[in-house]
Design an enzyme around this catalytic site. Structure first.
Site, PDB file in Angstrom:
ATOM      1  N   HIS A 268      28.775  32.622  53.368  1.00  0.00           N
ATOM      2  CA  HIS A 268      28.492  31.501  54.509  1.00  0.00           C
ATOM      3  C   HIS A 268      28.216  32.117  55.767  1.00  0.00           C
ATOM      4  CE1 HIS A 268      27.632  27.615  56.380  1.00  0.00           C
ATOM      5  NE2 HIS A 268      28.914  27.206  56.333  1.00  0.00           N
ATOM      6  N   HIS A 308      18.455  31.940  50.593  1.00  0.00           N
ATOM      7  CA  HIS A 308      19.346  30.578  51.366  1.00  0.00           C
ATOM      8  C   HIS A 308      19.172  29.684  50.355  1.00  0.00           C
ATOM      9  CE1 HIS A 308      20.230  27.369  54.207  1.00  0.00           C
ATOM     10  NE2 HIS A 308      20.740  28.538  54.913  1.00  0.00           N
ATOM     11  N   ASP A 364      21.662  35.118  59.574  1.00  0.00           N
ATOM     12  CA  ASP A 364      22.526  36.169  59.480  1.00  0.00           C
ATOM     13  C   ASP A 364      22.158  37.607  59.486  1.00  0.00           C
ATOM     14  OD1 ASP A 364      24.854  34.545  60.035  1.00  0.00           O
ATOM     15  OD2 ASP A 364      24.754  34.088  57.710  1.00  0.00           O
TER      16      ASP A 364
HETATM   17  N1  ACO Z   1      20.349  39.391  47.197  1.00  0.00           N
HETATM   18  C1  ACO Z   1      20.008  39.668  45.923  1.00  0.00           C
HETATM   19  N2  ACO Z   1      19.827  38.462  45.153  1.00  0.00           N
HETATM   20  C2  ACO Z   1      19.973  37.502  45.732  1.00  0.00           C
HETATM   21  C3  ACO Z   1      20.213  37.141  46.870  1.00  0.00           C
HETATM   22  C4  ACO Z   1      20.671  38.390  47.774  1.00  0.00           C
HETATM   23  N3  ACO Z   1      20.967  38.002  48.966  1.00  0.00           N
HETATM   24  N4  ACO Z   1      20.436  35.796  46.928  1.00  0.00           N
HETATM   25  C5  ACO Z   1      19.986  35.258  45.901  1.00  0.00           C
HETATM   26  N5  ACO Z   1      19.753  36.106  44.902  1.00  0.00           N
HETATM   27  C6  ACO Z   1      19.273  35.972  43.686  1.00  0.00           C
HETATM   28  C7  ACO Z   1      20.292  35.705  42.709  1.00  0.00           C
HETATM   29  O1  ACO Z   1      21.245  36.745  42.124  1.00  0.00           O
HETATM   30  C8  ACO Z   1      19.427  34.736  41.687  1.00  0.00           C
HETATM   31  O2  ACO Z   1      18.725  35.572  40.870  1.00  0.00           O
HETATM   32  P1  ACO Z   1      18.636  34.981  39.158  1.00  0.00           P
HETATM   33  O3  ACO Z   1      17.484  34.098  39.205  1.00  0.00           O
HETATM   34  O4  ACO Z   1      18.115  36.426  38.728  1.00  0.00           O
HETATM   35  O5  ACO Z   1      20.041  34.938  38.708  1.00  0.00           O
HETATM   36  C9  ACO Z   1      18.494  34.215  42.547  1.00  0.00           C
HETATM   37  O6  ACO Z   1      18.128  34.817  43.858  1.00  0.00           O
HETATM   38  C10 ACO Z   1      18.764  32.681  42.941  1.00  0.00           C
HETATM   39  O7  ACO Z   1      19.959  32.865  43.957  1.00  0.00           O
HETATM   40  P2  ACO Z   1      21.025  31.905  43.621  1.00  0.00           P
HETATM   41  O8  ACO Z   1      22.413  32.482  43.945  1.00  0.00           O
HETATM   42  O9  ACO Z   1      20.927  30.924  42.716  1.00  0.00           O
HETATM   43  O10 ACO Z   1      20.918  31.206  44.948  1.00  0.00           O
HETATM   44  P3  ACO Z   1      21.696  30.122  45.869  1.00  0.00           P
HETATM   45  O11 ACO Z   1      21.227  29.044  46.558  1.00  0.00           O
HETATM   46  O12 ACO Z   1      22.969  29.740  44.749  1.00  0.00           O
HETATM   47  O13 ACO Z   1      22.606  30.918  46.965  1.00  0.00           O
HETATM   48  C11 ACO Z   1      23.205  32.411  48.667  1.00  0.00           C
HETATM   49  C12 ACO Z   1      22.161  30.881  48.324  1.00  0.00           C
HETATM   50  C13 ACO Z   1      24.557  31.982  48.767  1.00  0.00           C
HETATM   51  C14 ACO Z   1      22.920  32.223  50.563  1.00  0.00           C
HETATM   52  C15 ACO Z   1      22.498  33.562  48.448  1.00  0.00           C
HETATM   53  O14 ACO Z   1      21.098  33.743  48.640  1.00  0.00           O
HETATM   54  C16 ACO Z   1      23.308  34.738  48.910  1.00  0.00           C
HETATM   55  O15 ACO Z   1      24.340  35.050  48.319  1.00  0.00           O
HETATM   56  N6  ACO Z   1      22.926  35.423  49.971  1.00  0.00           N
HETATM   57  C17 ACO Z   1      23.525  36.538  50.481  1.00  0.00           C
HETATM   58  C18 ACO Z   1      24.764  35.934  51.392  1.00  0.00           C
HETATM   59  C19 ACO Z   1      24.200  35.314  52.811  1.00  0.00           C
HETATM   60  O16 ACO Z   1      23.252  36.075  53.358  1.00  0.00           O
HETATM   61  N7  ACO Z   1      24.682  34.124  53.266  1.00  0.00           N
HETATM   62  C20 ACO Z   1      24.207  33.508  54.532  1.00  0.00           C
HETATM   63  C21 ACO Z   1      23.529  32.230  54.083  1.00  0.00           C
HETATM   64  S1  ACO Z   1      23.227  31.711  55.498  1.00  0.00           S
HETATM   65  C22 ACO Z   1      24.496  30.679  56.138  1.00  0.00           C
HETATM   66  O17 ACO Z   1      25.410  30.411  55.684  1.00  0.00           O
HETATM   67  C23 ACO Z   1      24.637  30.745  57.614  1.00  0.00           C
END
Ligand code: ACO
Length: 430
Positions: A268, A308, A364
């Site tokens: 987050h 996201h 971010d």
């Molecule tokens: N890098 C690589 N792969 C990713 C990323 C990433 N940053 N984010 C998602 N994916 C992939 C997942 O591994 C998944 O792949 P799969 O389908 O092969 O299993 C697919 O994309 C879907 O991702 P989910 O994890 O299901 O997406 P979710 O909605 O649960 O997660 C989140 C969202 C937590 C923001 C995620 O994208 C992430 O961890 N990003 C990196 C952390 C980040 O930047 N957080 C800030 C968010 S903005 C905020 O809170 C202010």
């Protein structure tokens, strides 16, 4: 005439049910009538992490994640970032309309009047270890404020609620600045109520050696824009935490402390800190393709600042921040990590892995570069997020408290564990 209902046929019993559709939702409580027998609890929705469950009705913030749209009370985020100030945006969020000149003056005066914290808060902060994380300090100190304002527990009173909202919005920069000064081993600087909100904060953080220290106007403006961008984001993890904790009718300081704890996590608000660490680890532009390979290999490495839950398009806040980078770097000098970030974005946006999963830069991805250029240590980045998000948390909390449909948050579970075992004395256990 469209019939706004959903017909469900339960193939276990052959019975059909008609559920009302309202605002694009069915009420999952309506599923409870779907039973296989009188002993059956009834059908539930199973939705870990609330992927497709609306938790409330809200009129505060609108997001269209597919089209990359973000609006506060109907106003597009890019217009607010360009034309408003954080305090004016805070008024908008809290009151639903933009203020008149005199309303804004009154609101500003009220906030400014509450920037000081009780002297004991300083001694409380002194109790932390020299290397305490500023977010741990912030979460604990905000929770501690409920002991300074015991009347805050009267959450049924509109006047009491509003007084705490003003207090907390006003005190958050002071608390965040104190946590920074503590970590740096510097004396705390009291608020200077002749300064506007964001400049006052920067001064409390940075001022050293002279009372005449002056923050650069371009940096004050850039930070204020970042504050606007972070002010609210509908039902994200920390806001949902504030609503959930607050639904027990605890005081708002305790509820917001729960939100700060949620924001601390690297998935987050902690992501801006994680982005910077990632960029430093990559080190040079030429290492970007290898890093992308590692992310795609699925060894758990993530491209931090990408992806996201809601945006499946460019995060509109990231667009504004990318622009703000130029203004900040013209004062501070260019952050060399920017080249790595731009290269990461360039490669990722044309790579099948990221395209298929609709992974774009989020808020971010670039904010940490600005914070670093402004001389903030990485540990402090999430505090810079918590300050402006306070108004969002509190506005959502107020909406939850005054929503007659809301009750204490209490989800159901699908129980898959053992049952009705007989207790075995310890000497007879294998
Ligand atoms: N890098 C690589 N792969 C990713 C990323 C990433 N940053 N984010 C998602 N994916 C992939 C997942 O591994 C998944 O792949 P799969 O389908 O092969 O299993 C697919 O994309 C879907 O991702 P989910 O994890 O299901 O997406 P979710 O909605 O649960 O997660 C989140 C969202 C937590 C923001 C995620 O994208 C992430 O961890 N990003 C990196 C952390 C980040 O930047 N957080 C800030 C968010 S903005 C905020 O809170 C202010």
């Amino acid at each position: 005439m469209p019939n706004d209902t959903l017909t469900i046929k339960d193939n276990r019993t052959g019975k059909s049910y008609e559920l009302k559709i309202e605002n694009g939702c069915i009420r999952t409580a309506d599923l409870k009538q779907i039973k296989v027998g009188p002993e059956d609890f009834g059908l539930m929705g199973y939705d870990p992490a609330f992927l497709n469950t609306a938790n409330c009705k809200s009129t505060i913030t609108f997001i269209d994640g597919d089209r990359g749209i973000l609006e506060y009370r109907g106003y597009p985020i890019d217009q607010l970032a360009e034309k408003s100030t954080h305090l004016e945006t805070s008024y908008l969020l809290m009151n639903g309309v933009l203020p008149s000149k005199s309303q804004l003056d009154d609101f500003t005066r009220e906030i400014t009047h509450h920037t000081y914290v009780h002297e004991n808060v300083k001694s409380f902060m002194d109790g932390f270890r020299y290397d305490a994380h500023p977010m741990s300090m912030l979460a604990s100190t905000v929770a501690a404020l409920s002991s300074f304002y015991p009347e805050a527990k009267n959450v049924k009173s509109k006047e009491v609620r509003r007084a705490q909202m003003i207090r907390l919005i006003a005190k958050m920069p002071t608390l965040a600045a104190f946590s920074y000064r503590h970590a740096q081993g510097l004396p705390y600087i009291y608020p200077n109520n002749e300064l506007p909100y964001t400049e006052n904060f920067l001064t409390m953080v940075k001022s050293i050696g002279t009372a005449r220290w002056k923050a650069h106007p371009a940096l004050v403006k850039a930070l204020d824009v970042l504050f606007i961008l972070h002010a609210d984001h509908e039902q994200n993890c920390s806001t949902t935490s504030v609503r959930t904790v607050g639904s027990s009718e605890v005081d708002p300081y305790s509820a917001v402390a729960g939100g700060i704890a949620a924001l601390f996590g690297p998935l987050h608000g902690g992501a801006n800190e994680a982005v910077l660490r990632m960029l430093r680890e990559i080190g040079e532009k030429k290492n970007v393709p290898d890093f992308i390979k590692r992310v795609k290999a699925g060894d758990g490495t993530k491209l931090m600042g990408f992806g996201h839950r809601v945006y499946k398009n460019y995060d509109p806040r990231a667009k504004v921040i990318k622009k703000a980078c130029d203004e900040v770097f013209s004062v501070t000098g260019r952050n060399p990590l920017l080249d790595i970030a731009i290269e990461l974005e360039r490669i990722a946006l044309q790579d099948e892995y990221f395209v298929q999963r609709k992974l774009y830069p989020n808020v971010d991805f670039y904010s940490g570069l600005i914070y670093e250029a402004m001389g903030f240590p990485v540990d402090f980045f999430t505090n810079l997020f918590a300050i402006p998000r306070t108004v969002g948390w509190l506005t959502q909390w107020e909406e939850m408290i005054t929503d007659t449909e809301q009750k204490i948050a209490r989800p159901r579970q699908v129980f898959l564990g053992k049952r009705e075992l007989d207790y075995v004395p310890i000497e007879r256990r294998s």
